[in-house]
Design a protein around this motif. Structure first.
Motif, PDB file in Angstrom:
ATOM      1  N   GLU A  76      -8.425  -8.250  -5.214  1.00  0.00           N
ATOM      2  CA  GLU A  76      -8.500  -9.288  -4.861  1.00  0.00           C
ATOM      3  C   GLU A  76      -7.659  -9.666  -3.717  1.00  0.00           C
ATOM      4  O   GLU A  76      -6.618  -8.688  -3.152  1.00  0.00           O
ATOM      5  CB  GLU A  76      -7.787  -9.998  -5.732  1.00  0.00           C
ATOM      6  CG  GLU A  76      -7.607 -11.045  -6.076  1.00  0.00           C
ATOM      7  CD  GLU A  76      -7.174 -12.340  -6.922  1.00  0.00           C
ATOM      8  OE1 GLU A  76      -7.303 -13.463  -6.846  1.00  0.00           O
ATOM      9  OE2 GLU A  76      -5.994 -11.473  -7.809  1.00  0.00           O
ATOM     10  N   PHE A  85      -2.582 -12.580   0.260  1.00  0.00           N
ATOM     11  CA  PHE A  85      -1.727 -12.077  -0.488  1.00  0.00           C
ATOM     12  C   PHE A  85      -3.210 -10.726  -0.866  1.00  0.00           C
ATOM     13  O   PHE A  85      -4.092 -11.525  -0.967  1.00  0.00           O
ATOM     14  CB  PHE A  85      -1.441 -12.278  -2.084  1.00  0.00           C
ATOM     15  CG  PHE A  85      -2.428 -12.853  -2.668  1.00  0.00           C
ATOM     16  CD1 PHE A  85      -2.845 -12.506  -3.461  1.00  0.00           C
ATOM     17  CD2 PHE A  85      -1.780 -14.488  -3.036  1.00  0.00           C
ATOM     18  CE1 PHE A  85      -3.749 -13.283  -4.874  1.00  0.00           C
ATOM     19  CE2 PHE A  85      -2.951 -15.140  -3.604  1.00  0.00           C
ATOM     20  CZ  PHE A  85      -3.349 -14.916  -4.819  1.00  0.00           C
ATOM     21  N   TRP A  87      -3.940  -7.606  -3.900  1.00  0.00           N
ATOM     22  CA  TRP A  87      -3.738  -6.940  -4.857  1.00  0.00           C
ATOM     23  C   TRP A  87      -5.214  -5.563  -4.683  1.00  0.00           C
ATOM     24  O   TRP A  87      -5.858  -5.567  -4.474  1.00  0.00           O
ATOM     25  CB  TRP A  87      -3.880  -7.523  -6.292  1.00  0.00           C
ATOM     26  CG  TRP A  87      -4.317  -6.584  -7.591  1.00  0.00           C
ATOM     27  CD1 TRP A  87      -3.769  -5.571  -8.041  1.00  0.00           C
ATOM     28  CD2 TRP A  87      -5.623  -6.637  -8.582  1.00  0.00           C
ATOM     29  NE1 TRP A  87      -3.955  -5.137  -9.285  1.00  0.00           N
ATOM     30  CE2 TRP A  87      -5.023  -5.940  -9.580  1.00  0.00           C
ATOM     31  CE3 TRP A  87      -5.868  -7.974  -8.574  1.00  0.00           C
ATOM     32  CZ2 TRP A  87      -5.598  -5.821 -10.607  1.00  0.00           C
ATOM     33  CZ3 TRP A  87      -6.835  -7.890 -10.241  1.00  0.00           C
ATOM     34  CH2 TRP A  87      -6.866  -6.584 -11.219  1.00  0.00           C
ATOM     35  N   THR A  88      -4.411  -3.594  -4.735  1.00  0.00           N
ATOM     36  CA  THR A  88      -4.881  -3.242  -5.182  1.00  0.00           C
ATOM     37  C   THR A  88      -4.734  -2.188  -5.532  1.00  0.00           C
ATOM     38  O   THR A  88      -4.256  -2.023  -6.818  1.00  0.00           O
ATOM     39  CB  THR A  88      -5.005  -2.360  -3.212  1.00  0.00           C
ATOM     40  OG1 THR A  88      -3.611  -1.858  -3.844  1.00  0.00           O
ATOM     41  CG2 THR A  88      -5.372  -3.053  -2.293  1.00  0.00           C
ATOM     42  N   HIS A 108      -1.137   0.169  -8.650  1.00  0.00           N
ATOM     43  CA  HIS A 108      -1.227  -1.243  -8.374  1.00  0.00           C
ATOM     44  C   HIS A 108      -0.671  -1.310  -7.047  1.00  0.00           C
ATOM     45  O   HIS A 108       0.893  -1.033  -7.169  1.00  0.00           O
ATOM     46  CB  HIS A 108      -1.512  -2.055  -9.603  1.00  0.00           C
ATOM     47  CG  HIS A 108      -2.915  -1.868 -10.213  1.00  0.00           C
ATOM     48  ND1 HIS A 108      -2.229  -1.556 -11.186  1.00  0.00           N
ATOM     49  CD2 HIS A 108      -3.779  -2.040 -10.479  1.00  0.00           C
ATOM     50  CE1 HIS A 108      -3.772  -0.497 -11.910  1.00  0.00           C
ATOM     51  NE2 HIS A 108      -5.105  -1.435 -11.115  1.00  0.00           N
ATOM     52  N   THR A 109      -0.745  -2.126  -6.794  1.00  0.00           N
ATOM     53  CA  THR A 109       0.156  -3.079  -5.442  1.00  0.00           C
ATOM     54  C   THR A 109      -0.076  -4.038  -5.063  1.00  0.00           C
ATOM     55  O   THR A 109      -1.220  -4.430  -5.626  1.00  0.00           O
ATOM     56  CB  THR A 109      -0.561  -2.088  -4.076  1.00  0.00           C
ATOM     57  OG1 THR A 109      -1.450  -2.460  -3.119  1.00  0.00           O
ATOM     58  CG2 THR A 109       0.256  -0.797  -3.455  1.00  0.00           C
ATOM     59  N   MET A 110       0.474  -5.075  -5.213  1.00  0.00           N
ATOM     60  CA  MET A 110       0.583  -6.210  -4.778  1.00  0.00           C
ATOM     61  C   MET A 110       1.598  -6.727  -3.406  1.00  0.00           C
ATOM     62  O   MET A 110       2.738  -6.220  -3.242  1.00  0.00           O
ATOM     63  CB  MET A 110       1.961  -6.902  -5.512  1.00  0.00           C
ATOM     64  CG  MET A 110       0.941  -8.505  -5.353  1.00  0.00           C
ATOM     65  SD  MET A 110      -0.439  -9.611  -5.528  1.00  0.00           S
ATOM     66  CE  MET A 110      -0.172  -9.292  -7.247  1.00  0.00           C
ATOM     67  N   SER A 111       0.552  -6.753  -2.228  1.00  0.00           N
ATOM     68  CA  SER A 111       0.889  -7.209  -0.614  1.00  0.00           C
ATOM     69  C   SER A 111       0.627  -8.557  -0.836  1.00  0.00           C
ATOM     70  O   SER A 111      -0.054  -8.995  -0.291  1.00  0.00           O
ATOM     71  CB  SER A 111       0.291  -5.172  -0.306  1.00  0.00           C
ATOM     72  OG  SER A 111       0.046  -4.767  -0.676  1.00  0.00           O
ATOM     73  N   ASP A 125       5.288  -5.629   0.412  1.00  0.00           N
ATOM     74  CA  ASP A 125       4.668  -4.189  -0.295  1.00  0.00           C
ATOM     75  C   ASP A 125       5.041  -4.543  -1.813  1.00  0.00           C
ATOM     76  O   ASP A 125       6.526  -3.626  -1.327  1.00  0.00           O
ATOM     77  CB  ASP A 125       4.407  -3.705   0.605  1.00  0.00           C
ATOM     78  CG  ASP A 125       3.205  -2.131  -0.363  1.00  0.00           C
ATOM     79  OD1 ASP A 125       2.683  -2.210  -0.520  1.00  0.00           O
ATOM     80  OD2 ASP A 125       3.472  -1.473  -1.108  1.00  0.00           O
ATOM     81  N   ASN A 127       4.500  -1.243  -4.529  1.00  0.00           N
ATOM     82  CA  ASN A 127       4.076  -0.537  -5.170  1.00  0.00           C
ATOM     83  C   ASN A 127       4.717   0.123  -6.693  1.00  0.00           C
ATOM     84  O   ASN A 127       5.366  -0.208  -7.201  1.00  0.00           O
ATOM     85  CB  ASN A 127       4.373   0.433  -4.148  1.00  0.00           C
ATOM     86  CG  ASN A 127       3.493   1.320  -4.085  1.00  0.00           C
ATOM     87  OD1 ASN A 127       3.392   2.434  -5.363  1.00  0.00           O
ATOM     88  ND2 ASN A 127       3.732   2.357  -3.364  1.00  0.00           N
TER      89      ASN A 127
END
Length: 135
Positions: A76, A85, A87-88, A108-111, A125, A127
């Motif tokens: 996303e 932002f 999300w990966t 997952h990461t939220m950046s 970030d 992580n």
């Protein structure tokens, strides 16, 4: 006259550049993709700032450097003005040059990204990668 890529495409390009620069061991390119006040959050460790990231990356460079490869699957992207932002789902494999088994982490990461001077840069970030157990 060619159209500027969308903000979302620029962010996707940043991720692609980050992955390829990391794989190539190009620390300076990776550093150029971050704000000066970036904060990395990793479970069980204190927050890491840009100068800490740079020192760790440069310390790992050289003949004994690990080979690092990764795949980032963006789940996303939301753009909110000059902030975004992302999300990966991320998988990273670090292979030591001494022949030791590779270390694989996934999660997952939220950046959070900030647009500065017309360019998107990573600003925060979180992580959540964990070691992948091998059988």
């Amino acid at each position: 006259m060619c159209a500027m890529p969308s903000d979302e495409q620029q962010i996707r390009d940043l991720v692609s550049t980050w992955i390829s620069a990391t794989k190539a061991g190009n620390t300076e390119t990776v550093l150029s993709l971050m704000t000066d006040d970036i904060v990395f959050l990793v479970p069980g460790r204190p927050p890491m700032r840009k100068e800490d990231f740079a020192a760790a990356a440069r310390a790992q460079a050289g003949q004994a450097a690990m080979s690092i490869d990764g795949i980032s699957e963006i789940q996303e992207i939301q753009v909110l003005g000059d902030w975004a932002f992302m999300w990966t789902k991320l998988r990273v494999v670090a292979t030591p040059s001494d022949g030791s088994p590779p270390i694989e982490r996934a999660g997952h990461t939220m950046s959070f990204l900030k647009k500065q001077d017309g360019h998107w840069l990573l600003a925060r970030d979180a992580n959540l990668l964990a070691v992948v157990k091998r059988d």
